[in-house]
Design a protein around this motif. Structure first.
Motif, mmCIF file in Angstrom:
data_model
loop_
_atom_site.group_PDB
_atom_site.id
_atom_site.type_symbol
_atom_site.label_atom_id
_atom_site.label_comp_id
_atom_site.label_asym_id
_atom_site.label_seq_id
_atom_site.Cartn_x
_atom_site.Cartn_y
_atom_site.Cartn_z
ATOM 1 N N LEU A 34 -8.342 -0.343 12.417
ATOM 2 C CA LEU A 34 -8.202 -0.230 10.971
ATOM 3 C C LEU A 34 -7.091 -1.149 10.476
ATOM 4 O O LEU A 34 -7.255 -1.845 9.461
ATOM 5 N N HIS A 35 -5.998 -1.166 11.190
ATOM 6 C CA HIS A 35 -4.876 -2.023 10.802
ATOM 7 C C HIS A 35 -5.277 -3.485 10.859
ATOM 8 O O HIS A 35 -4.919 -4.284 9.982
ATOM 9 N N ARG A 36 -6.053 -3.868 11.884
ATOM 10 C CA ARG A 36 -6.504 -5.260 12.004
ATOM 11 C C ARG A 36 -7.374 -5.655 10.812
ATOM 12 O O ARG A 36 -7.240 -6.769 10.267
ATOM 13 N N LEU A 37 -8.257 -4.761 10.397
ATOM 14 C CA LEU A 37 -9.122 -5.056 9.252
ATOM 15 C C LEU A 37 -8.309 -5.220 7.974
ATOM 16 O O LEU A 37 -8.608 -6.082 7.137
ATOM 17 N N LEU A 38 -7.275 -4.409 7.813
ATOM 18 C CA LEU A 38 -6.413 -4.541 6.637
ATOM 19 C C LEU A 38 -5.635 -5.858 6.682
ATOM 20 O O LEU A 38 -5.542 -6.562 5.668
ATOM 21 N N ARG A 39 -5.092 -6.200 7.833
ATOM 22 C CA ARG A 39 -4.341 -7.466 7.947
ATOM 23 C C ARG A 39 -5.234 -8.662 7.661
ATOM 24 O O ARG A 39 -4.810 -9.638 7.042
ATOM 25 N N ALA A 40 -6.476 -8.587 8.138
ATOM 26 C CA ALA A 40 -7.393 -9.721 7.959
ATOM 27 C C ALA A 40 -7.711 -9.976 6.498
ATOM 28 O O ALA A 40 -8.146 -11.079 6.137
ATOM 29 N N ALA A 41 -7.501 -8.974 5.637
ATOM 30 C CA ALA A 41 -7.784 -9.150 4.205
ATOM 31 C C ALA A 41 -6.627 -9.788 3.462
ATOM 32 O O ALA A 41 -6.733 -10.022 2.248
ATOM 33 N N LEU A 42 -5.540 -10.087 4.168
ATOM 34 C CA LEU A 42 -4.365 -10.688 3.536
ATOM 35 C C LEU A 42 -4.060 -12.032 4.180
ATOM 36 O O LEU A 42 -4.174 -12.185 5.400
#
Length: 393
Positions: free
Chosen positions: A107-115
């Motif tokens: 989940l954290h990786r998906l959030l980081r990838a959006a920034l």
């Protein structure tokens, strides 16, 4: 309305807030004290309210694709008998999406990838916050800036304090608030190294002063957690061996889950919460978000979901209100009553569930759960998961 923002804290809530602010045209810098931005948690269940918040931020489908829906499971006794079964399909029909299980790191990786990477400033600790005028806020940052050539101070139109249960910024803004207290429970948790056969997607098992739960992931591995009544600060030379000893005679698949776990994969944290509610989630042009605002016990699985709700609500307020001040007033009015109510409910759930120790009280609770109509469990989840993000698009 647009502007510049500093988000202090690169966890789930902080990254979600940064994503939302960028979607509505804000320039954002995320300040995170960890050297590597990679949420090292075990696993997480996201209820419908968390998924709907992610939908509003444009990430719902990506998270669903990486997660495993939770349709089967429920609550059991240490011998394996059922106290209550969960009808995940009924929940999904009522709420429009199922509960899902996903590794926190994914989940954290998906959030980081959006920034974009340039808006993330890691290895930097926010040490103070102050208003420099009616419309500007300064965050003091300690990251060896004199050596790196970066500014030691960041100024912005808005600061989002998402720096966790032990939030330093909360202490600066509300110096009279007593801060977090120990809940009486400690949690050990891990993700198995390989897939483990399980008949259900999600289970909780309640003993006397102890809970063991697991959620299955899409790849067949599972997250397990053991929540125990304990004095604070107790640690074990071999945490996995301690869990095996404590749950040695509990039902399958608990032994298999522990057997599939590496000893060095076990995380151990005492659970702290804000039992004294904050009087406000804002101070000037600073908004508190997630655990910094409403740290709660994990007994309802709502901590991350409430942080995601915060992020979606803050985004909507800033997108639709004429001024930052009016947006923050709306954010506080919408988020404080709901999140503090959920925190109180989580505390009650722990006292009636994992934390119960007296044999008569445990027996009475178990009997009540067995006799309850099948729809009671669904209604209990709906009470907190039935939430729609405010419109802003």
């Amino acid at each position: 309305m647009g502007g510049s923002a500093v988000v202090v804290g690169g966890g789930i809530g902080g990254l979600a807030a940064a994503i939302g602010l960028r979607l509505i045209g804000w320039e954002v810098t995320v300040v995170e004290r960890a050297e590597v931005l990679s949420d090292v948690g075990a696993g997480i269940s996201l209820h419908a309210n968390g998924i709907h918040a992610l939908d509003a931020l444009g990430l719902g489908e990506a998270v669903r694709a990486a997660a495993r829906p939770q349709y089967t499971g429920g609550t059991r006794t240490p011998s394996g008998s059922w106290l209550a079964r969960m009808d995940g399909a009924a929940l999904a029909r009522a709420l429009g999406t199922p509960i899902v299980g996903i590794p926190r790191a994914e989940l954290h990786r998906l959030l980081r990838a959006a920034l974009p990477s340039e808006c993330l400033r890691v290895g930097a600790e926010a040490t103070d916050v102050e208003h420099t005028g009616t419309t500007r806020v300064r965050v003091s940052v300690d990251d060896g800036s004199l050596r790196s050539g970066l500014d030691a101070n960041l100024e912005a139109d808005l600061v989002v304090a998402a720096d966790g249960v032990n939030s330093r910024l909360r202490g600066r803004l509300f110096p009279r608030h007593p801060g977090p207290v120990y809940s009486g429970s400690t949690v050990l948790r891990a993700i198995t190294e390989q897939p483990v056969a399980s008949r259900t997607d999600f289970e909780l098992t309640w003993g006397r002063g102890a809970e063991f739960g697991h959620i299955a992931f899409r790849d067949g591995r599972a997250e397990w957690h053991a929540v125990l009544n304990s004095p604070p600060g107790v640690r074990h030379a071999d945490a996995l061996a301690a869990v095996r000893s404590r749950f040695a005679d509990w039902h399958a698949p608990i032994p298999a889950l522990l057997e599939a776990t590496r000893p060095d994969a076990v995380l151990h944290h005492d659970i702290h919460e804000l039992t004294t509610p904050l009087p406000a989630y804002t101070a000037g042009r600073v908004a508190l978000l997630g655990d910094a605002a409403h740290a709660m016990t994990p007994h309802l699985g709502q901590g991350a979901c409430q942080a995601l709700e915060d992020a979606a609500t803050l985004t909507a307020a800033l997108a639709t209100e004429p001024t930052v001040e009016s947006a923050l007033a709306r954010y506080d009015a919408e988020r404080r009553p709901r999140s503090q109510s959920v925190a109180r409910a989580a505390r009650r759930a722990g006292r009636m569930g994992q934390q119960l120790t007296h044999p008569l009280a445990v027996a009475a609770r178990n009997t009540a759960l067995r006799l309850a109509p099948s729809g009671v469990t669904v209604r209990a989840v709906l009470q907190h998961a039935d939430w729609t993000p405010p419109a802003w698009g």
